[in-house]
Design a protein around this motif. Structure first.
Motif, mmCIF file in Angstrom:
data_model
loop_
_atom_site.group_PDB
_atom_site.id
_atom_site.type_symbol
_atom_site.label_atom_id
_atom_site.label_comp_id
_atom_site.label_asym_id
_atom_site.label_seq_id
_atom_site.Cartn_x
_atom_site.Cartn_y
_atom_site.Cartn_z
ATOM 1 N N GLU A 162 0.852 -1.188 0.000
ATOM 2 C CA GLU A 162 0.000 0.000 0.000
ATOM 3 C C GLU A 162 0.887 1.236 0.000
ATOM 4 O OE1 GLU A 162 -2.628 -0.172 3.317
ATOM 5 O OE2 GLU A 162 -3.735 -1.921 2.587
ATOM 6 N N VAL A 163 0.771 2.032 -1.037
ATOM 7 C CA VAL A 163 1.518 3.288 -1.157
ATOM 8 C C VAL A 163 0.495 4.412 -1.266
ATOM 9 C CG1 VAL A 163 3.197 4.617 -2.481
ATOM 10 C CG2 VAL A 163 3.430 2.125 -2.318
ATOM 11 N N ASP A 164 0.360 5.198 -0.212
ATOM 12 C CA ASP A 164 -0.661 6.241 -0.158
ATOM 13 C C ASP A 164 -2.028 5.604 -0.408
ATOM 14 O OD1 ASP A 164 1.340 8.133 0.365
ATOM 15 O OD2 ASP A 164 1.720 8.428 -1.763
ATOM 16 N N GLU A 165 -2.734 6.041 -1.439
ATOM 17 C CA GLU A 165 -4.074 5.509 -1.707
ATOM 18 C C GLU A 165 -4.052 4.403 -2.752
ATOM 19 O OE1 GLU A 165 -6.571 6.544 0.195
ATOM 20 O OE2 GLU A 165 -5.064 7.818 1.156
ATOM 21 N N ASN A 166 -2.886 3.895 -3.069
ATOM 22 C CA ASN A 166 -2.742 2.892 -4.124
ATOM 23 C C ASN A 166 -2.376 1.533 -3.536
ATOM 24 O OD1 ASN A 166 -2.784 4.879 -6.544
ATOM 25 N ND2 ASN A 166 -1.190 5.696 -5.200
ATOM 26 N N THR A 190 -9.991 -6.776 1.627
ATOM 27 C CA THR A 190 -11.057 -6.152 0.847
ATOM 28 C C THR A 190 -10.899 -4.639 0.910
ATOM 29 O OG1 THR A 190 -12.571 -7.978 1.308
ATOM 30 C CG2 THR A 190 -13.551 -5.897 0.588
ATOM 31 N N TYR A 191 -11.046 -3.982 -0.240
ATOM 32 C CA TYR A 191 -10.888 -2.536 -0.318
ATOM 33 C C TYR A 191 -12.166 -1.896 -0.839
ATOM 34 C CZ TYR A 191 -5.907 -3.333 0.396
ATOM 35 O OH TYR A 191 -4.694 -3.705 0.921
ATOM 36 N N ALA A 192 -12.272 -0.598 -0.651
ATOM 37 C CA ALA A 192 -13.412 0.138 -1.199
ATOM 38 C C ALA A 192 -13.405 0.001 -2.721
ATOM 39 C CB ALA A 192 -13.324 1.604 -0.806
ATOM 40 N N PRO A 193 -14.573 -0.054 -3.344
ATOM 41 C CA PRO A 193 -14.642 -0.291 -4.797
ATOM 42 C C PRO A 193 -13.839 0.698 -5.630
ATOM 43 C CG PRO A 193 -16.811 -0.526 -3.805
ATOM 44 C CD PRO A 193 -15.918 0.006 -2.735
ATOM 45 N N GLU A 194 -13.711 1.948 -5.162
ATOM 46 C CA GLU A 194 -13.027 2.966 -5.968
ATOM 47 C C GLU A 194 -11.508 2.957 -5.797
ATOM 48 O OE1 GLU A 194 -14.153 4.859 -2.011
ATOM 49 O OE2 GLU A 194 -15.078 3.505 -3.485
ATOM 50 N N THR A 195 -10.974 2.036 -5.016
ATOM 51 C CA THR A 195 -9.538 1.977 -4.762
ATOM 52 C C THR A 195 -8.744 1.736 -6.049
ATOM 53 O OG1 THR A 195 -9.955 1.077 -2.557
ATOM 54 C CG2 THR A 195 -7.733 0.809 -3.440
ATOM 55 N N ASN A 196 -7.603 2.410 -6.179
ATOM 56 C CA ASN A 196 -6.704 2.161 -7.301
ATOM 57 C C ASN A 196 -5.883 0.912 -7.001
ATOM 58 O OD1 ASN A 196 -7.459 4.565 -8.642
ATOM 59 N ND2 ASN A 196 -6.017 5.743 -7.409
ATOM 60 N N ILE A 197 -6.125 -0.134 -7.757
ATOM 61 C CA ILE A 197 -5.435 -1.410 -7.546
ATOM 62 C C ILE A 197 -4.646 -1.754 -8.799
ATOM 63 C CG2 ILE A 197 -5.716 -3.884 -7.125
ATOM 64 C CD1 ILE A 197 -8.180 -3.260 -5.479
ATOM 65 N N TYR A 198 -3.389 -2.124 -8.591
ATOM 66 C CA TYR A 198 -2.510 -2.514 -9.692
ATOM 67 C C TYR A 198 -2.036 -3.940 -9.426
ATOM 68 C CZ TYR A 198 -2.637 2.494 -10.394
ATOM 69 O OH TYR A 198 -3.067 3.778 -10.584
ATOM 70 N N MET A 199 -2.409 -4.854 -10.303
ATOM 71 C CA MET A 199 -2.057 -6.256 -10.128
ATOM 72 C C MET A 199 -0.995 -6.638 -11.150
ATOM 73 S SD MET A 199 -5.385 -8.304 -8.861
ATOM 74 C CE MET A 199 -4.260 -9.353 -7.951
ATOM 75 N N THR A 254 8.324 2.443 -9.619
ATOM 76 C CA THR A 254 8.399 3.623 -8.764
ATOM 77 C C THR A 254 7.039 4.315 -8.755
ATOM 78 O OG1 THR A 254 9.222 4.989 -10.597
ATOM 79 C CG2 THR A 254 10.860 3.967 -9.155
ATOM 80 N N LEU A 255 6.649 4.769 -7.571
ATOM 81 C CA LEU A 255 5.370 5.441 -7.389
ATOM 82 C C LEU A 255 5.480 6.371 -6.191
ATOM 83 C CD1 LEU A 255 2.272 5.788 -7.880
ATOM 84 C CD2 LEU A 255 1.940 3.818 -6.366
ATOM 85 N N ASN A 256 5.189 7.650 -6.403
ATOM 86 C CA ASN A 256 5.194 8.637 -5.317
ATOM 87 C C ASN A 256 6.488 8.603 -4.500
ATOM 88 O OD1 ASN A 256 2.626 9.048 -6.260
ATOM 89 N ND2 ASN A 256 1.573 8.412 -4.397
ATOM 90 N N GLY A 257 7.601 8.465 -5.196
ATOM 91 C CA GLY A 257 8.892 8.479 -4.524
ATOM 92 C C GLY A 257 9.300 7.166 -3.898
ATOM 93 N N ILE A 258 8.480 6.135 -4.016
ATOM 94 C CA ILE A 258 8.785 4.807 -3.479
ATOM 95 C C ILE A 258 9.219 3.903 -4.630
ATOM 96 C CG2 ILE A 258 7.873 2.786 -2.298
ATOM 97 C CD1 ILE A 258 8.150 5.215 -0.500
ATOM 98 N N SER A 259 10.288 3.152 -4.445
ATOM 99 C CA SER A 259 10.778 2.230 -5.477
ATOM 100 C C SER A 259 10.687 0.792 -4.974
ATOM 101 C CB SER A 259 12.218 2.568 -5.865
ATOM 102 O OG SER A 259 13.047 2.630 -4.725
ATOM 103 N N LEU A 260 10.125 -0.059 -5.814
ATOM 104 C CA LEU A 260 9.896 -1.455 -5.475
ATOM 105 C C LEU A 260 10.499 -2.357 -6.548
ATOM 106 C CD1 LEU A 260 6.063 -1.106 -4.756
ATOM 107 C CD2 LEU A 260 7.876 -1.018 -3.037
ATOM 108 N N PHE A 261 11.032 -3.492 -6.123
ATOM 109 C CA PHE A 261 11.526 -4.482 -7.072
ATOM 110 C C PHE A 261 10.931 -5.831 -6.730
ATOM 111 C CE2 PHE A 261 14.628 -7.869 -8.109
ATOM 112 C CZ PHE A 261 14.583 -7.756 -9.492
ATOM 113 N N HIS A 262 10.303 -6.470 -7.719
ATOM 114 C CA HIS A 262 9.788 -7.826 -7.540
ATOM 115 C C HIS A 262 10.429 -8.707 -8.608
ATOM 116 C CE1 HIS A 262 7.114 -11.316 -7.491
ATOM 117 N NE2 HIS A 262 6.730 -10.917 -6.289
ATOM 118 N N ALA A 263 11.175 -9.703 -8.155
ATOM 119 C CA ALA A 263 11.994 -10.492 -9.074
ATOM 120 C C ALA A 263 11.214 -11.514 -9.885
ATOM 121 C CB ALA A 263 13.097 -11.204 -8.287
ATOM 122 N N GLY A 264 9.974 -11.845 -9.477
ATOM 123 C CA GLY A 264 9.306 -12.947 -10.165
ATOM 124 C C GLY A 264 10.162 -14.197 -10.037
#
Length: 251
Positions: A14-18, A41-50, A133-143
Protein backbone atom coordinates in the motif's frame (compact mmCIF):
# COMPACT_ATOMS: atom_id res chain seq x y z
CA UNK A 1 3.56 2.34 3.65
CA UNK A 2 2.37 -1.15 4.42
CA UNK A 3 3.65 -4.45 3.01
CA UNK A 4 1.72 -7.68 3.42
CA UNK A 5 3.29 -11.05 2.69
CA UNK A 6 0.30 -12.88 1.22
CA UNK A 7 1.95 -16.19 0.35
CA UNK A 8 4.79 -17.73 -1.69
CA UNK A 9 5.88 -14.88 -4.03
CA UNK A 10 2.79 -12.72 -3.56
CA UNK A 11 3.18 -9.42 -1.76
CA UNK A 12 0.78 -6.53 -1.40
CA UNK A 13 2.11 -2.99 -1.00
CA UNK A 14 0.00 0.00 0.00
CA UNK A 15 1.52 3.29 -1.16
CA UNK A 16 -0.66 6.24 -0.16
CA UNK A 17 -4.07 5.51 -1.71
CA UNK A 18 -2.74 2.89 -4.12
CA UNK A 19 -2.60 -0.88 -3.74
CA UNK A 20 0.01 -2.89 -5.66
CA UNK A 21 -0.28 -6.69 -5.73
CA UNK A 22 2.50 -8.87 -7.12
CA UNK A 23 2.10 -12.46 -8.38
CA UNK A 24 -1.13 -13.43 -6.64
CA UNK A 25 -2.76 -16.83 -7.15
CA UNK A 26 -5.51 -18.71 -5.37
CA UNK A 27 -3.92 -20.79 -2.64
CA UNK A 28 -5.58 -24.02 -3.70
CA UNK A 29 -4.34 -23.95 -7.30
CA UNK A 30 -0.86 -25.44 -6.80
CA UNK A 31 -0.68 -29.22 -6.47
CA UNK A 32 0.68 -30.44 -3.16
CA UNK A 33 0.29 -27.14 -1.32
CA UNK A 34 -2.43 -25.20 0.45
CA UNK A 35 -1.58 -21.52 0.67
CA UNK A 36 -3.85 -19.56 2.99
CA UNK A 37 -2.93 -15.93 2.28
CA UNK A 38 -5.80 -13.60 1.44
CA UNK A 39 -6.00 -10.18 -0.17
CA UNK A 40 -7.78 -7.62 2.05
CA UNK A 41 -11.06 -6.15 0.85
CA UNK A 42 -10.89 -2.54 -0.32
CA UNK A 43 -13.41 0.14 -1.20
CA UNK A 44 -14.64 -0.29 -4.80
CA UNK A 45 -13.03 2.97 -5.97
CA UNK A 46 -9.54 1.98 -4.76
CA UNK A 47 -6.70 2.16 -7.30
CA UNK A 48 -5.43 -1.41 -7.55
CA UNK A 49 -2.51 -2.51 -9.69
CA UNK A 50 -2.06 -6.26 -10.13
CA UNK A 51 1.26 -7.49 -11.47
CA UNK A 52 1.94 -10.98 -12.83
CA UNK A 53 5.55 -11.72 -13.74
CA UNK A 54 4.73 -14.81 -15.82
CA UNK A 55 2.14 -17.49 -16.40
CA UNK A 56 3.27 -20.20 -13.95
CA UNK A 57 0.42 -21.18 -11.65
CA UNK A 58 2.38 -20.20 -8.53
CA UNK A 59 2.63 -16.63 -9.89
CA UNK A 60 -0.54 -16.04 -11.89
CA UNK A 61 -4.22 -16.93 -11.61
CA UNK A 62 -6.65 -15.96 -14.34
CA UNK A 63 -9.34 -15.42 -11.70
CA UNK A 64 -7.70 -12.10 -10.81
CA UNK A 65 -9.27 -10.81 -14.03
CA UNK A 66 -12.69 -11.21 -12.40
CA UNK A 67 -11.71 -8.54 -9.87
CA UNK A 68 -12.52 -5.89 -12.47
CA UNK A 69 -16.19 -6.53 -11.65
CA UNK A 70 -15.57 -5.26 -8.09
CA UNK A 71 -12.86 -2.68 -8.67
CA UNK A 72 -13.47 -0.42 -11.68
CA UNK A 73 -10.11 1.33 -11.12
CA UNK A 74 -8.09 -1.88 -11.29
CA UNK A 75 -5.23 -2.20 -13.74
CA UNK A 76 -3.33 -5.36 -14.66
CA UNK A 77 0.33 -5.38 -15.64
CA UNK A 78 0.89 -8.83 -17.14
CA UNK A 79 3.89 -10.46 -18.74
CA UNK A 80 3.21 -11.02 -22.43
CA UNK A 81 3.49 -14.82 -22.03
CA UNK A 82 0.08 -14.67 -20.30
CA UNK A 83 -2.60 -15.31 -22.92
CA UNK A 84 -6.05 -13.81 -22.53
CA UNK A 85 -7.64 -13.72 -25.95
CA UNK A 86 -11.33 -12.73 -26.16
CA UNK A 87 -12.21 -16.34 -27.00
CA UNK A 88 -10.26 -17.63 -23.98
CA UNK A 89 -11.98 -15.16 -21.66
CA UNK A 90 -15.45 -15.98 -22.96
CA UNK A 91 -14.72 -19.70 -22.59
CA UNK A 92 -13.95 -19.16 -18.90
CA UNK A 93 -16.84 -16.83 -18.21
CA UNK A 94 -14.76 -13.64 -18.00
CA UNK A 95 -15.96 -10.48 -19.73
CA UNK A 96 -13.54 -9.79 -22.63
CA UNK A 97 -13.91 -6.07 -21.83
CA UNK A 98 -11.41 -6.66 -19.01
CA UNK A 99 -8.67 -6.39 -21.64
CA UNK A 100 -9.02 -2.61 -21.55
CA UNK A 101 -7.63 -2.79 -18.00
CA UNK A 102 -4.52 -4.73 -19.07
CA UNK A 103 -1.02 -3.60 -20.01
CA UNK A 104 1.11 -6.40 -21.42
CA UNK A 105 4.83 -6.06 -20.81
CA UNK A 106 7.99 -7.61 -22.20
CA UNK A 107 11.52 -7.76 -20.82
CA UNK A 108 13.89 -4.85 -21.11
CA UNK A 109 11.19 -2.21 -21.54
CA UNK A 110 9.67 0.73 -19.69
CA UNK A 111 6.01 1.62 -19.23
CA UNK A 112 3.90 4.34 -17.66
CA UNK A 113 0.63 3.25 -16.07
CA UNK A 114 -1.20 6.10 -14.36
CA UNK A 115 1.38 7.35 -11.85
CA UNK A 116 3.50 4.21 -11.97
CA UNK A 117 6.82 4.06 -13.80
CA UNK A 118 7.59 0.42 -14.62
CA UNK A 119 10.85 -1.03 -15.86
CA UNK A 120 11.10 -4.73 -16.67
CA UNK A 121 14.08 -7.05 -16.40
CA UNK A 122 14.52 -10.38 -18.16
CA UNK A 123 13.87 -13.45 -16.04
CA UNK A 124 16.18 -16.45 -15.87
CA UNK A 125 13.09 -18.65 -16.01
CA UNK A 126 9.95 -17.19 -17.60
CA UNK A 127 8.51 -13.73 -18.07
CA UNK A 128 9.89 -10.62 -16.38
CA UNK A 129 10.92 -8.96 -13.14
CA UNK A 130 9.45 -5.58 -12.17
CA UNK A 131 11.09 -2.38 -10.98
CA UNK A 132 8.32 0.07 -10.06
CA UNK A 133 8.40 3.62 -8.76
CA UNK A 134 5.37 5.44 -7.39
CA UNK A 135 5.19 8.64 -5.32
CA UNK A 136 8.89 8.48 -4.52
CA UNK A 137 8.78 4.81 -3.48
CA UNK A 138 10.78 2.23 -5.48
CA UNK A 139 9.90 -1.46 -5.47
CA UNK A 140 11.53 -4.48 -7.07
CA UNK A 141 9.79 -7.83 -7.54
CA UNK A 142 11.99 -10.49 -9.07
CA UNK A 143 9.31 -12.95 -10.17
CA UNK A 144 11.38 -16.00 -11.14
CA UNK A 145 14.56 -14.01 -11.83
CA UNK A 146 17.08 -15.93 -9.75
CA UNK A 147 20.42 -17.72 -9.90
CA UNK A 148 18.82 -21.12 -10.43
CA UNK A 149 21.84 -23.36 -9.83
CA UNK A 150 20.36 -26.83 -9.77
CA UNK A 151 22.47 -29.77 -8.70
CA UNK A 152 22.90 -32.08 -11.68
CA UNK A 153 21.99 -29.43 -14.27
CA UNK A 154 25.59 -29.12 -15.48
CA UNK A 155 28.08 -26.29 -15.71
CA UNK A 156 26.80 -25.01 -19.05
CA UNK A 157 23.22 -24.53 -17.88
CA UNK A 158 24.12 -23.27 -14.42
CA UNK A 159 26.81 -20.97 -15.79
CA UNK A 160 24.35 -19.37 -18.19
CA UNK A 161 21.86 -18.90 -15.36
CA UNK A 162 24.45 -17.16 -13.24
CA UNK A 163 25.66 -14.86 -16.01
CA UNK A 164 22.14 -13.84 -16.98
CA UNK A 165 21.08 -13.26 -13.39
CA UNK A 166 24.07 -11.11 -12.58
CA UNK A 167 23.72 -9.12 -15.80
CA UNK A 168 20.11 -8.27 -14.95
CA UNK A 169 20.71 -7.46 -11.27
CA UNK A 170 23.60 -5.14 -12.11
CA UNK A 171 21.06 -2.93 -13.89
CA UNK A 172 19.77 -2.03 -10.42
CA UNK A 173 23.17 -1.22 -8.93
CA UNK A 174 22.78 2.55 -9.32
CA UNK A 175 19.02 2.69 -8.79
CA UNK A 176 17.19 3.33 -5.51
CA UNK A 177 15.30 0.33 -4.17
CA UNK A 178 13.23 0.81 -1.02
CA UNK A 179 11.62 -2.63 -0.97
CA UNK A 180 12.72 -5.76 -2.85
CA UNK A 181 11.20 -9.22 -3.13
CA UNK A 182 13.80 -11.84 -4.07
CA UNK A 183 13.69 -15.67 -4.31
CA UNK A 184 15.21 -17.88 -1.63
CA UNK A 185 14.07 -21.29 -2.82
CA UNK A 186 14.88 -24.19 -0.44
CA UNK A 187 14.70 -26.69 -3.33
CA UNK A 188 18.11 -25.43 -4.48
CA UNK A 189 19.72 -26.95 -1.41
CA UNK A 190 23.20 -25.54 -0.76
CA UNK A 191 22.80 -23.14 -3.71
CA UNK A 192 19.65 -21.47 -2.38
CA UNK A 193 21.50 -18.41 -1.05
CA UNK A 194 23.35 -17.54 -4.27
CA UNK A 195 20.74 -15.24 -5.81
CA UNK A 196 19.76 -13.25 -2.73
CA UNK A 197 23.38 -12.96 -1.64
CA UNK A 198 24.41 -11.43 -4.97
CA UNK A 199 21.40 -9.13 -4.88
CA UNK A 200 22.23 -7.81 -1.41
CA UNK A 201 25.89 -7.24 -2.26
CA UNK A 202 25.19 -5.49 -5.57
CA UNK A 203 22.20 -3.26 -4.85
CA UNK A 204 21.39 -0.67 -2.21
CA UNK A 205 17.96 -2.13 -1.47
CA UNK A 206 16.86 -0.96 1.98
CA UNK A 207 14.64 -3.94 2.81
CA UNK A 208 14.81 -7.32 1.10
CA UNK A 209 12.00 -9.85 1.51
CA UNK A 210 12.90 -13.47 0.68
CA UNK A 211 10.18 -15.26 -1.28
CA UNK A 212 9.41 -18.39 -3.34
CA UNK A 213 10.08 -20.51 -0.25
CA UNK A 214 7.23 -23.03 -0.62
CA UNK A 215 6.13 -22.42 3.00
CA UNK A 216 9.56 -23.31 4.40
CA UNK A 217 10.89 -20.12 6.01
CA UNK A 218 13.76 -21.70 7.93
CA UNK A 219 16.35 -20.64 5.36
CA UNK A 220 15.89 -16.96 6.24
CA UNK A 221 17.29 -17.23 9.76
CA UNK A 222 19.98 -19.62 8.53
CA UNK A 223 21.04 -17.17 5.85
CA UNK A 224 21.12 -14.20 8.22
CA UNK A 225 23.44 -16.12 10.55
CA UNK A 226 25.85 -16.67 7.66
CA UNK A 227 26.09 -12.95 6.86
CA UNK A 228 29.14 -11.44 8.52
CA UNK A 229 28.11 -7.86 7.72
CA UNK A 230 25.52 -6.94 10.37
CA UNK A 231 24.20 -4.02 8.31
CA UNK A 232 23.50 -6.32 5.39
CA UNK A 233 21.81 -8.88 7.62
CA UNK A 234 19.48 -6.20 9.00
CA UNK A 235 18.23 -5.52 5.48
CA UNK A 236 16.77 -9.04 5.23
CA UNK A 237 13.19 -9.17 6.46
CA UNK A 238 11.96 -12.30 8.20
CA UNK A 239 8.66 -13.66 6.97
CA UNK A 240 7.34 -16.43 9.20
CA UNK A 241 3.68 -16.75 8.22
CA UNK A 242 1.23 -15.93 5.47
CA UNK A 243 -0.64 -12.61 5.75
CA UNK A 244 2.20 -11.16 7.83
CA UNK A 245 2.08 -7.35 7.90
CA UNK A 246 5.05 -4.96 7.89
CA UNK A 247 4.82 -1.19 8.39
CA UNK A 248 7.35 1.34 7.08
CA UNK A 249 7.50 5.06 7.68
CA UNK A 250 5.38 7.18 9.98
CA UNK A 251 2.20 5.29 9.19
Amino acid sequence: MQVIFIHHSCFLVEVDENVLVFDYFDGSHVDGYTFTGKIPTYAPETNIYMFASHSHRDHYDMDILRWADRYPNIHYILSKDIRISPHFLEKHGIDPAVRKHVTFVSAGSTYEVDGLHIQTLRSTDAGVAFYVTLNGISLFHAGDLNDWKWEGAGDLVNGNQQRTYRHEIRKLSDMPVNIAFVPLDPRLGPNRFLGIDYFLKNTDAEYVFPMHMWQDYSSIAEYKKKITNSGMAERVMETVRENQVFFFGED
